[in-house]
Design a protein around this motif. Structure first.
Motif, mmCIF file in Angstrom:
data_model
loop_
_atom_site.group_PDB
_atom_site.id
_atom_site.type_symbol
_atom_site.label_atom_id
_atom_site.label_comp_id
_atom_site.label_asym_id
_atom_site.label_seq_id
_atom_site.Cartn_x
_atom_site.Cartn_y
_atom_site.Cartn_z
ATOM 1 N N ASP A 70 -4.039 6.763 -8.579
ATOM 2 C CA ASP A 70 -4.033 5.313 -8.369
ATOM 3 C C ASP A 70 -3.003 4.646 -9.263
ATOM 4 O O ASP A 70 -2.226 3.791 -8.811
ATOM 5 C CB ASP A 70 -5.420 4.718 -8.644
ATOM 6 N N LEU A 71 -3.000 5.021 -10.521
ATOM 7 C CA LEU A 71 -2.059 4.410 -11.461
ATOM 8 C C LEU A 71 -0.616 4.719 -11.092
ATOM 9 O O LEU A 71 0.263 3.852 -11.149
ATOM 10 C CB LEU A 71 -2.365 4.889 -12.881
ATOM 11 N N ALA A 117 4.491 2.854 -8.779
ATOM 12 C CA ALA A 117 5.549 3.048 -7.795
ATOM 13 C C ALA A 117 5.692 1.801 -6.922
ATOM 14 O O ALA A 117 6.810 1.388 -6.588
ATOM 15 C CB ALA A 117 5.257 4.271 -6.934
ATOM 16 N N CYS A 118 4.586 1.194 -6.578
ATOM 17 C CA CYS A 118 4.603 -0.028 -5.779
ATOM 18 C C CYS A 118 5.332 -1.147 -6.511
ATOM 19 O O CYS A 118 6.171 -1.842 -5.936
ATOM 20 C CB CYS A 118 3.172 -0.448 -5.450
ATOM 21 N N ILE A 119 5.044 -1.285 -7.784
ATOM 22 C CA ILE A 119 5.711 -2.318 -8.586
ATOM 23 C C ILE A 119 7.208 -2.043 -8.658
ATOM 24 O O ILE A 119 8.033 -2.956 -8.524
ATOM 25 C CB ILE A 119 5.075 -2.389 -9.993
ATOM 26 N N SER A 120 7.569 -0.790 -8.835
ATOM 27 C CA SER A 120 8.991 -0.430 -8.910
ATOM 28 C C SER A 120 9.708 -0.719 -7.596
ATOM 29 O O SER A 120 10.815 -1.260 -7.584
ATOM 30 C CB SER A 120 9.152 1.054 -9.246
ATOM 31 N N ILE A 121 9.078 -0.368 -6.495
ATOM 32 C CA ILE A 121 9.706 -0.576 -5.188
ATOM 33 C C ILE A 121 9.827 -2.061 -4.876
ATOM 34 O O ILE A 121 10.820 -2.506 -4.300
ATOM 35 C CB ILE A 121 8.935 0.186 -4.092
ATOM 36 N N LYS A 122 8.831 -2.849 -5.278
ATOM 37 C CA LYS A 122 8.917 -4.292 -5.040
ATOM 38 C C LYS A 122 10.076 -4.927 -5.802
ATOM 39 O O LYS A 122 10.585 -5.958 -5.409
ATOM 40 C CB LYS A 122 7.600 -4.975 -5.428
ATOM 41 N N SER A 142 10.436 4.470 3.637
ATOM 42 C CA SER A 142 10.621 5.447 4.702
ATOM 43 C C SER A 142 10.547 6.870 4.166
ATOM 44 O O SER A 142 9.880 7.737 4.748
ATOM 45 C CB SER A 142 11.965 5.209 5.384
ATOM 46 N N ARG A 143 11.222 7.136 3.057
ATOM 47 C CA ARG A 143 11.212 8.491 2.493
ATOM 48 C C ARG A 143 9.825 8.881 1.999
ATOM 49 O O ARG A 143 9.384 10.025 2.186
ATOM 50 C CB ARG A 143 12.219 8.596 1.355
ATOM 51 N N ILE A 144 9.148 7.955 1.355
ATOM 52 C CA ILE A 144 7.797 8.244 0.856
ATOM 53 C C ILE A 144 6.867 8.538 2.026
ATOM 54 O O ILE A 144 6.053 9.473 1.974
ATOM 55 C CB ILE A 144 7.280 7.088 -0.014
ATOM 56 N N SER A 145 6.984 7.771 3.099
ATOM 57 C CA SER A 145 6.162 8.017 4.293
ATOM 58 C C SER A 145 6.444 9.394 4.868
ATOM 59 O O SER A 145 5.524 10.104 5.296
ATOM 60 C CB SER A 145 6.441 6.951 5.357
#
Length: 135
Positions: A63-64, A69-74, A86-89
């Protein structure tokens, strides 16, 4: 005239008493309603605190990691964020497919073990052979 005034006073007195009684009744019912509402709110707050505590306990390193990663991508420009998404998916899909194929392999192995532990008959001698699989 004085008789009328007397009767008016008694009617007003009755009306005042009735009005006062209804005000007391309404006040009591409102107090009961608000007490019940307050109890319900406090119970909901307790259950929300319990649920949030459970959710915090259940969070782990995955979770952490994904939250960070979400914060970084945003923080990336929109085009790069879309590419990362796309790559992560794609990676997640590959691992899901791998997990499905591993599950299929395991189920095939179990079916093979079941087939190995079947009875077979020799047509010439009519002897029944019983096979057991050892794992």
């Amino acid at each position: 005239m004085s008789a009328k005034r007397c009767s008016m006073k008694t009617q007003r007195g009755l009306k005042r008493e009735d009005l006062l009684a209804s005000v007391i009744r309404d006040r009591t019912s409102l107090r009961n309603y608000f007490d019940k509402l307050e109890r319900t709110k406090s119970q909901q707050q307790v259950s929300q605190k319990t649920n949030s505590a459970v959710m915090q306990v259940q969070r782990d390193s995955y979770d952490l990691f994904f939250e960070s990663a979400c914060i970084s991508i945003k923080g990336l420009p929109p085009k790069l964020a879309a590419e990362a998404k796309s790559r992560i998916s794609q990676i997640i899909t590959e691992f899901e497919l791998r997990a499905i194929s591993e599950q299929e392999e395991q189920s095939e192995k179990l079916q093979a073990v079941k087939v190995k532990s079947t009875k077979m008959t020799d047509p010439a001698s009519k002897i029944v052979y019983k096979f057991k699989a050892y794992t």
